[in-house]
Design an enzyme around this catalytic site. Sequence first.
Site, PDB file in Angstrom:
ATOM      1  CG  HIS A  99      -1.583   1.369   1.396  1.00 27.03           C
ATOM      2  ND1 HIS A  99      -2.650   1.803   0.636  1.00 27.03           N
ATOM      3  CD2 HIS A  99      -1.251   2.409   2.204  1.00 27.03           C
ATOM      4  CE1 HIS A  99      -2.954   3.048   0.987  1.00 27.03           C
ATOM      5  NE2 HIS A  99      -2.121   3.439   1.936  1.00 27.03           N
ATOM      6  CG  HIS A 155       0.681   6.578  -0.139  1.00 27.52           C
ATOM      7  ND1 HIS A 155      -0.229   7.598  -0.124  1.00 27.52           N
ATOM      8  CD2 HIS A 155       0.219   5.657   0.745  1.00 27.52           C
ATOM      9  CE1 HIS A 155      -1.216   7.322   0.733  1.00 27.52           C
ATOM     10  NE2 HIS A 155      -0.964   6.142   1.270  1.00 27.52           N
ATOM     11  CD  GLU A 159      -4.448   6.578   2.213  1.00 25.96           C
ATOM     12  OE1 GLU A 159      -4.488   5.690   1.328  1.00 25.96           O
ATOM     13  OE2 GLU A 159      -3.500   6.682   3.013  1.00 25.96           O
ATOM     14  CB  SER A 188      -2.576  -0.311  -2.781  1.00 25.99           C
ATOM     15  OG  SER A 188      -3.434   0.300  -1.824  1.00 25.99           O
TER      16      SER A 188
HETATM   17  N1  HBI Z   1       1.169   6.460   9.994  1.00 25.57           N
HETATM   18  N2  HBI Z   1       2.544   5.033   8.800  1.00 25.57           N
HETATM   19  C1  HBI Z   1       1.480   5.856   8.837  1.00 25.57           C
HETATM   20  N3  HBI Z   1       0.740   6.040   7.702  1.00 25.57           N
HETATM   21  C2  HBI Z   1      -0.342   6.862   7.712  1.00 25.57           C
HETATM   22  O1  HBI Z   1      -1.011   7.012   6.681  1.00 25.57           O
HETATM   23  C3  HBI Z   1      -0.688   7.524   8.917  1.00 25.57           C
HETATM   24  C4  HBI Z   1       0.110   7.300  10.051  1.00 25.57           C
HETATM   25  N4  HBI Z   1      -0.187   7.908  11.203  1.00 25.57           N
HETATM   26  C5  HBI Z   1      -1.278   8.833  11.323  1.00 25.57           C
HETATM   27  C6  HBI Z   1      -2.051   9.031  10.084  1.00 25.57           C
HETATM   28  N5  HBI Z   1      -1.768   8.387   8.998  1.00 25.57           N
HETATM   29  C7  HBI Z   1      -3.205  10.008  10.126  1.00 25.57           C
HETATM   30  O2  HBI Z   1      -2.886  11.053  10.982  1.00 25.57           O
HETATM   31  C8  HBI Z   1      -3.527  10.610   8.749  1.00 25.57           C
HETATM   32  O3  HBI Z   1      -4.228   9.658   8.009  1.00 25.57           O
HETATM   33  C9  HBI Z   1      -4.342  11.851   8.852  1.00 25.57           C
HETATM   34 FE    FE Z   2      -2.147   5.286   2.773  1.00 32.03          FE
END
Ligand code: HBI
Ligand code: FE
Length: 274
Positions: free
Chosen positions: A125, A130, A171, A190
């Site tokens: 993913h 991304h 997303e 994904s």
């Molecule tokens: N951590 N690894 C990871 N990936 C994310 O998309 C992610 C995160 N921590 C917090 C977070 N997303 C959210 O705060 C956001 O989707 C707004």
């Molecule tokens: Fe994501």
Amino acid sequence: MVEDAALAATVSEHIIEQGWAGYQPAQHGIWRQLFERQAKLLPGRACEAYLRGLDKLAIAADGIPDFERLSDLLEADTGWRLVAVPGLVPDDVFFYLLAKRRFPTTNWIRKPAQLDYLQEPDVFHDLFGHVPLLTDPVFADYLQAYGRGGLKALRLGALPKLARLYWYTVEFGLIETPEGLRIYGAGILSSFEESRYCLESRKPNRLPFDLLRIMRTRYRIDDLQDVYFVIESFEQLFEATRPDFTAHYRHLTHQADIHPGELLPGEVALDIAA
Ligand code: HBI
Ligand code: FE
């Protein structure tokens, strides 16, 4: 700034080594399976900038990419690098990294039984979904600006509103092109099922991008989406989100949330060609 130094120290506690040499052949095999399935589906469905990015970064079927090698290519292009993380990181850490043009990338890959469904991000993913778009200069700047906005939203207690913007753009975003509707959201790119459903099913609503409407719209994390928001260009997205959100957040405290499947009076979902 003192707080910034404290946050920087916390951030380093969440960053790990990718451990590329430690992946087993079966794990590269899962990558290959997922890659081949999506690669067949995405031409004509994913936006050109995404497909170009896959190519530019030589993200391919042969196996889970080495983050360092990929980061060197990406950094030469738009200044972004990948950092390995064990999974979801705290919100402030996540935003701090984005604001520094560092993309937190989960290092593990799903199990064979999870090919179709996974609630948490894994390397497929994060990387396949991304990273290719980080080669688009405007999108690359948008994601950094989102990180800065996230740190601000945390201070203002407005994170739930801002998280919806991430959800419905980064997303699950769709983009209108001269050739038709295309995908740019990583959650879709994904996903085998959603990459067809979001464009071809009559069930979900597709609405023109509207920042305040998005920040009022709840989302579901456990199923295909009920609504998608369609941008005209990454410039539109970047420009619409450039102004300070403080007044928006204040305004939104008086506005009711909107259910994902709901249409407001007067709203008309976009038509998809049969
Ligand atoms: N951590 N690894 C990871 N990936 C994310 O998309 C992610 C995160 N921590 C917090 C977070 N997303 C959210 O705060 C956001 O989707 C707004
Ligand atoms: Fe994501």
